[in-house]
Scaffold this motif. Structure first.
Motif, PDB file in Angstrom:
ATOM      1  N   TRP A  25       0.835  -1.193   0.000  1.00 40.80           N
ATOM      2  CA  TRP A  25       0.000   0.000   0.000  1.00 40.80           C
ATOM      3  C   TRP A  25       0.871   1.244   0.000  1.00 40.80           C
ATOM      4  O   TRP A  25       2.047   1.157  -0.363  1.00 40.80           O
ATOM      5  CB  TRP A  25      -1.020  -0.046   1.124  1.00 40.80           C
ATOM      6  N   ARG A  26       0.329   2.407   0.415  1.00 41.50           N
ATOM      7  CA  ARG A  26       1.063   3.658   0.175  1.00 41.50           C
ATOM      8  C   ARG A  26       1.417   4.471   1.408  1.00 41.50           C
ATOM      9  O   ARG A  26       2.294   5.332   1.346  1.00 41.50           O
ATOM     10  CB  ARG A  26       0.233   4.554  -0.759  1.00 41.50           C
ATOM     11  N   TYR A  27       0.770   4.240   2.537  1.00 40.45           N
ATOM     12  CA  TYR A  27       0.865   5.210   3.625  1.00 40.45           C
ATOM     13  C   TYR A  27       1.385   4.647   4.951  1.00 40.45           C
ATOM     14  O   TYR A  27       2.333   5.184   5.518  1.00 40.45           O
ATOM     15  CB  TYR A  27      -0.513   5.864   3.854  1.00 40.45           C
ATOM     16  N   VAL A  28       0.776   3.612   5.484  1.00 40.42           N
ATOM     17  CA  VAL A  28       1.020   3.202   6.871  1.00 40.42           C
ATOM     18  C   VAL A  28       2.277   2.351   6.997  1.00 40.42           C
ATOM     19  O   VAL A  28       2.517   1.430   6.196  1.00 40.42           O
ATOM     20  CB  VAL A  28      -0.191   2.433   7.428  1.00 40.42           C
ATOM     21  N   GLY A  29       3.070   2.654   8.038  1.00 38.88           N
ATOM     22  CA  GLY A  29       4.167   1.805   8.458  1.00 38.88           C
ATOM     23  C   GLY A  29       4.022   1.472   9.928  1.00 38.88           C
ATOM     24  O   GLY A  29       3.498   2.275  10.717  1.00 38.88           O
ATOM     25  N   PHE A  30       4.463   0.297  10.317  1.00 43.27           N
ATOM     26  CA  PHE A  30       4.395  -0.099  11.722  1.00 43.27           C
ATOM     27  C   PHE A  30       5.558  -1.033  12.031  1.00 43.27           C
ATOM     28  O   PHE A  30       5.792  -2.008  11.314  1.00 43.27           O
ATOM     29  CB  PHE A  30       3.086  -0.822  12.036  1.00 43.27           C
ATOM     30  N   SER A 108       4.137   4.980  11.704  1.00 40.29           N
ATOM     31  CA  SER A 108       4.676   5.956  10.757  1.00 40.29           C
ATOM     32  C   SER A 108       3.754   6.166   9.564  1.00 40.29           C
ATOM     33  O   SER A 108       2.933   5.309   9.208  1.00 40.29           O
ATOM     34  CB  SER A 108       6.068   5.532  10.270  1.00 40.29           C
ATOM     35  N   ALA A 109       3.905   7.344   8.962  1.00 42.19           N
ATOM     36  CA  ALA A 109       3.144   7.735   7.776  1.00 42.19           C
ATOM     37  C   ALA A 109       3.888   8.893   7.123  1.00 42.19           C
ATOM     38  O   ALA A 109       4.795   9.480   7.725  1.00 42.19           O
ATOM     39  CB  ALA A 109       1.722   8.144   8.157  1.00 42.19           C
ATOM     40  N   PRO A 110       3.535   9.272   5.905  1.00 43.35           N
ATOM     41  CA  PRO A 110       4.233  10.383   5.246  1.00 43.35           C
ATOM     42  C   PRO A 110       4.177  11.667   6.070  1.00 43.35           C
ATOM     43  O   PRO A 110       3.128  12.047   6.595  1.00 43.35           O
ATOM     44  CB  PRO A 110       3.456  10.542   3.934  1.00 43.35           C
ATOM     45  N   GLY A 111       5.322  12.311   6.209  1.00 40.38           N
ATOM     46  CA  GLY A 111       5.412  13.567   6.938  1.00 40.38           C
ATOM     47  C   GLY A 111       5.511  14.742   5.984  1.00 40.38           C
ATOM     48  O   GLY A 111       6.150  14.649   4.932  1.00 40.38           O
ATOM     49  N   LEU A 112       4.909  15.857   6.388  1.00 37.03           N
ATOM     50  CA  LEU A 112       4.885  17.059   5.549  1.00 37.03           C
ATOM     51  C   LEU A 112       5.572  18.247   6.213  1.00 37.03           C
ATOM     52  O   LEU A 112       5.514  19.365   5.703  1.00 37.03           O
ATOM     53  CB  LEU A 112       3.431  17.428   5.226  1.00 37.03           C
ATOM     54  N   GLU A 185      -5.559   3.325   5.167  1.00 35.14           N
ATOM     55  CA  GLU A 185      -4.967   2.016   5.458  1.00 35.14           C
ATOM     56  C   GLU A 185      -4.859   1.863   6.972  1.00 35.14           C
ATOM     57  O   GLU A 185      -4.799   2.855   7.704  1.00 35.14           O
ATOM     58  CB  GLU A 185      -3.586   1.927   4.811  1.00 35.14           C
ATOM     59  N   GLU A 186      -4.802   0.614   7.456  1.00 38.03           N
ATOM     60  CA  GLU A 186      -4.843   0.434   8.910  1.00 38.03           C
ATOM     61  C   GLU A 186      -4.096  -0.824   9.324  1.00 38.03           C
ATOM     62  O   GLU A 186      -4.163  -1.860   8.655  1.00 38.03           O
ATOM     63  CB  GLU A 186      -6.293   0.347   9.379  1.00 38.03           C
ATOM     64  N   GLY A 247      -3.816   8.025   5.318  1.00 42.63           N
ATOM     65  CA  GLY A 247      -4.237   8.084   3.921  1.00 42.63           C
ATOM     66  C   GLY A 247      -3.983   9.476   3.381  1.00 42.63           C
ATOM     67  O   GLY A 247      -3.257  10.273   3.986  1.00 42.63           O
ATOM     68  N   PRO A 248      -4.583   9.813   2.260  1.00 35.07           N
ATOM     69  CA  PRO A 248      -4.335  11.127   1.655  1.00 35.07           C
ATOM     70  C   PRO A 248      -4.935  12.284   2.440  1.00 35.07           C
ATOM     71  O   PRO A 248      -4.513  13.432   2.261  1.00 35.07           O
ATOM     72  CB  PRO A 248      -4.992  11.013   0.273  1.00 35.07           C
TER      73      PRO A 248
END
Length: 264
Positions: A25-30, A108-112, A185-186, A247-248
C-alpha cells in the motif's frame, strides 16, 4: 489468500517491520521493538513522521534535538492507564534507551513538516467507553482527528473485554470520497490477556473478493488494506489493539457494511 496476518519474527529486538512496500500500500508503516533494560535503538525518520508509543515499560528518549527524559509508566498494557507517546516529524532522528524491559511501537506515515516534535499523553488521554452491550470497548485516543498533532497519522488504543466485539458494527474506509468516506490504510497490533489466548479478526469486502478470517495471537499484527474489519475476543480473554491509520486526508470517515447499516 491475502497475506494480512503478520507474526512477530522474534521475541527480542525488532520483532515487526511493516512498510508500505511490504504491505503493498502507500501510507502506513508499523514496527515494534521488544527491548531489555539497558538496550538502545535509534532511527532516522526520513520522509516519514512517527509516533513512538510506550506499549509497556520505560525508556529514555532523545528526538529532534531534544532530551525528552524517561517515558512510560505501565508495565502491562492491560493496566489500561494512558500511554506515554512521542511525536517525531519527518527529517529528524530519534533514539531510545530502555530503563526497564519495554515494548516500543513505531507508527509511521508520510510527513509534511507541518508539526513540531511533542510528547503525547498521558495527560489529556482518558479511557472512554464506546458501544454498548457486548459491543462495549474502551478507547485511549492518542492522535485521532480532534488532536492536531500530526500531518498524516491517526493512532488509537482499544481495550475489548472478554466475550465482546470491537471495530463493530462492521465498517470500511477504503475510498477517497470525503466527506462521505476517506481512504485509510490500517494496522492492528494485538495483545491478549492471558497471553496464551486468541482473538478473531475478519477482513472482508462487500463483493466478497477479499474475505479472510484470522485467529490472532498475542503480538500479532493484522493489515487492513480495504474492506470491513471487525474483531472479537472469546470469553475468558480480553483483547488490546493499537491502531495506526493514514491516507491522503487525515480524517476518519467510514461506511457501514450493508448487513449492519441498521445498527448505526
Amino acid at each position: 489468500m491475502a497475506d494480512l496476518l503478520k507474526k512477530p519474527f522474534g521475541t527480542h529486538g525488532k520483532v515487526h517491520q511493516i512498510t508500505p512496500e511490504s504491505a503493498g500500500w502507500r501510507y502506513v508503516g508499523f514496527s515494534l521493538y521488544r527491548l531489555r533494560a539497558g538496550e538502545a535503538v535509534s532511527e532516522v525518520t526520513g520522509d516519514r513522521e512517527v509516533i513512538l508509543v510506550m506499549v509497556e515499560g520505560k525508556a529514555s528518549f532523545n528526538a529532534a534535538g531534544q532530551d525528552w527524559g524517561v517515558l512510560g509508566e505501565r508495565m502491562s498494557v492491560f493496566e489500561k492507564t494512558p500511554p506515554h507517546c512521542l511525536y517525531v516529524p519527518n527529517g529528524q532522528e530519534w533514539a531510545a534507551e530502555a530503563t526497564t524491559d519495554c515494548v516500543i511501537a513505531v507508527c509511521s506515515a508520510p510527513g509534511l513538516g507541518g508539526h513540531e516534535a511533542r510528547r503525547i499523553g498521558p495527560d489529556g488521554i482518558t479511557l472512554t467507553q464506546r458501544g454498548e452491550g457486548v459491543n462495549t470497548r474502551f478507547i485511549n485516543n492518542i492522535a485521532m482527528e480532534n488532536e492536531d498533532y500530526c500531518d498524516s497519522l491517526l493512532v488509537t488504543e482499544v481495550f475489548t473485554p472478554a466475550g465482546h466485539w470491537s471495530s463493530f458494527p462492521s465498517h470500511r474506509h477504503d475510498e477517497d470520497d470525503f466527506p462521505r468516506i476517506t481512504y485509510l490504510e490500517e494496522t492492528y497490533y494485538h495483545r491478549l490477556n492471558p497471553a496464551d489466548g486468541f482473538g478473531i479478526q475478519r477482513v472482508y469486502t462487500d463483493d466478497g473478493l477479499l474475505d479472510e478470517t484470522m485467529a490472532v495471537k498475542d503480538g500479532d499484527v493484522v493489515c487492513v488494506p480495504r474492506g470491513h474489519h471487525p474483531c472479537g475476543a472469546p470469553y475468558g480473554f480480553e483483547m488490546y489493539y493499537l491502531n495506526v491509520m493514514a491516507g491522503p486526508l487525515r480524517k476518519w470517515r467510514f461506511v457501514p457494511a450493508p448487513e449492519v447499516e441498521h445498527m448505526f
